[in-house]
Design a protein around this motif. Structure first.
Motif, short mmCIF file in Angstrom:
data_model
loop_
_atom_site.label_atom_id
_atom_site.label_comp_id
_atom_site.label_asym_id
_atom_site.label_seq_id
_atom_site.Cartn_x
_atom_site.Cartn_y
_atom_site.Cartn_z
N GLY A 281 -34.94 -51.58 48.65
CA GLY A 281 -35.39 -51.38 49.82
C GLY A 281 -35.05 -50.20 50.60
N GLY A 282 -33.68 -50.02 50.63
CA GLY A 282 -33.21 -48.80 51.18
C GLY A 282 -33.38 -47.40 50.52
N VAL B 263 -43.73 -67.37 37.17
CA VAL B 263 -43.82 -65.95 36.67
C VAL B 263 -42.52 -65.12 37.06
CG1 VAL B 263 -46.36 -65.82 36.61
CG2 VAL B 263 -45.36 -64.95 38.60
N ILE B 264 -42.45 -64.13 36.15
CA ILE B 264 -41.45 -63.16 36.47
C ILE B 264 -41.91 -61.80 36.89
CG2 ILE B 264 -39.63 -61.76 35.31
CD1 ILE B 264 -38.89 -64.55 35.19
N TYR B 265 -41.27 -61.25 38.03
CA TYR B 265 -41.81 -60.03 38.47
C TYR B 265 -41.46 -59.06 37.38
CZ TYR B 265 -41.45 -55.56 41.08
OH TYR B 265 -41.77 -54.29 41.38
N GLY B 266 -42.28 -58.39 36.98
CA GLY B 266 -41.89 -57.21 35.62
C GLY B 266 -41.57 -56.18 36.43
N LEU C 256 -35.90 -55.15 48.49
CA LEU C 256 -37.32 -55.30 48.93
C LEU C 256 -37.69 -56.68 48.96
CD1 LEU C 256 -38.89 -52.63 46.82
CD2 LEU C 256 -38.90 -52.69 49.20
N ASN C 257 -36.87 -57.46 48.56
CA ASN C 257 -37.19 -59.07 48.93
C ASN C 257 -37.37 -59.27 50.23
OD1 ASN C 257 -36.82 -61.13 46.32
ND2 ASN C 257 -35.24 -59.55 45.93
N ILE D 282 -45.19 -62.48 52.23
CA ILE D 282 -45.63 -63.99 51.81
C ILE D 282 -45.90 -64.71 53.02
CG2 ILE D 282 -44.51 -65.95 50.96
CD1 ILE D 282 -43.15 -64.20 49.05
N ARG D 283 -44.99 -64.43 54.25
CA ARG D 283 -45.35 -65.11 55.52
C ARG D 283 -46.67 -64.74 55.96
NH1 ARG D 283 -39.66 -64.30 56.04
NH2 ARG D 283 -39.88 -62.24 57.14
N ASP D 284 -47.03 -63.42 55.90
CA ASP D 284 -48.44 -62.73 56.34
C ASP D 284 -49.51 -63.04 55.37
OD1 ASP D 284 -46.99 -62.01 58.53
OD2 ASP D 284 -46.55 -59.94 57.83
N LYS D 285 -49.22 -63.72 54.36
CA LYS D 285 -50.21 -64.21 53.27
C LYS D 285 -50.83 -62.91 52.75
CE LYS D 285 -51.20 -68.66 55.16
NZ LYS D 285 -50.20 -69.32 54.14
#
Length: 222
Positions: free
Chosen positions: A79-80, A156-159, A179-180, A187-190
């Motif tokens: 993320g950073g 599933v695995i994030y590729g 980035l999680n 995810i909260r915002d769908k």
């Protein structure tokens, strides 16, 4: 954005004096396997972040059009690192990719672009069913619904390939972060979606993964 800054500690002695993106699979550096797939979708610009043993990567990429985002003195995580590279990447959504995986099947970047819908998505991740992964010892990362919406789960695995809107990065106070954090907000915002990869994928995170990746590539070229 190609993530190439990590220490590659799971590779043990192989990364003692060589950055993981330059470890060769079937005679080709990992980062070049990724770069070959990236070039097929003709992005406007390509950026790689550097931190561990950066001079080797800088030399390797010197004669290419890849721009380099240097992380110093500290590594910034995904993320950073992405936020730090935004001035080089420019406006709008970006594609990001890890550089430690081998894909056998359709181009994952083309798949992401074909399924990207910015009206309903803030992020789109290329995910791999666990039965189609090699070299991945961990559990699954996400659950992928029939509509493609992502929640946390084990299916599933994030590729390592995604399209991402980056505006939310400005709201995270940390300098170094995963980035999680951004995914969880989406995810909260769908607004986080995924596409299921139909081929095989190998995590080249350790020496065993390296051997599996070479076998996968040889098998795919038979």
């Amino acid at each position: 954005m190609m993530f190439a800054a990590g220490f590659g500690t799971r590779m043990g002695a192989l990364t003692a004096d060589c950055p993981k993106p330059l470890i060769q699979v079937c005679g080709v550096p990992l980062i070049d396997h990724t770069l070959g797939l990236v070039r097929m979708v003709e992005p406007e610009r390509i950026v790689a972040n550097l931190h561990y043993l950066p001079e080797q990567l800088r030399t390797h990429l010197a004669d290419t059009d890849v721009r380099m985002s240097h992380e110093t003195p500290d590594i910034l995580d995904t993320g950073g690192g992405l936020r730090h590279a935004l001035p080089l990447l420019g406006e709008g959504p970006v594609m990001t990719t890890n550089t430690d995986a081998i894909w056998s099947g359709p181009n994952p970047f083309e798949m992401a672009l074909d399924h990207w819908d910015p009206d309903k998505m803030d992020g789109l991740l290329v995910c791999v069913p666990r039965a189609q992964t090699l070299g991945h010892a961990g559990k699954g990362d996400f659950h992928l619904s029939q509509t493609g919406q992502i929640t946390r789960g084990l299916d599933v695995i994030y590729g390592g390939v995604q399209i991402l809107k980056t505006e939310g990065l400005a709201d995270i106070p940390d300098q170094s972060f995963s980035l999680n954090l951004l995914w969880d907000q989406m995810i909260r915002d769908k607004r986080l979606f995924g596409v299921s990869y139909p081929g095989k994928w190998c995590d080249v995170g350790n020496p065993d993964g390296l051997r599996l990746a070479e076998s996968l590539l040889k098998e795919s070229h038979v």
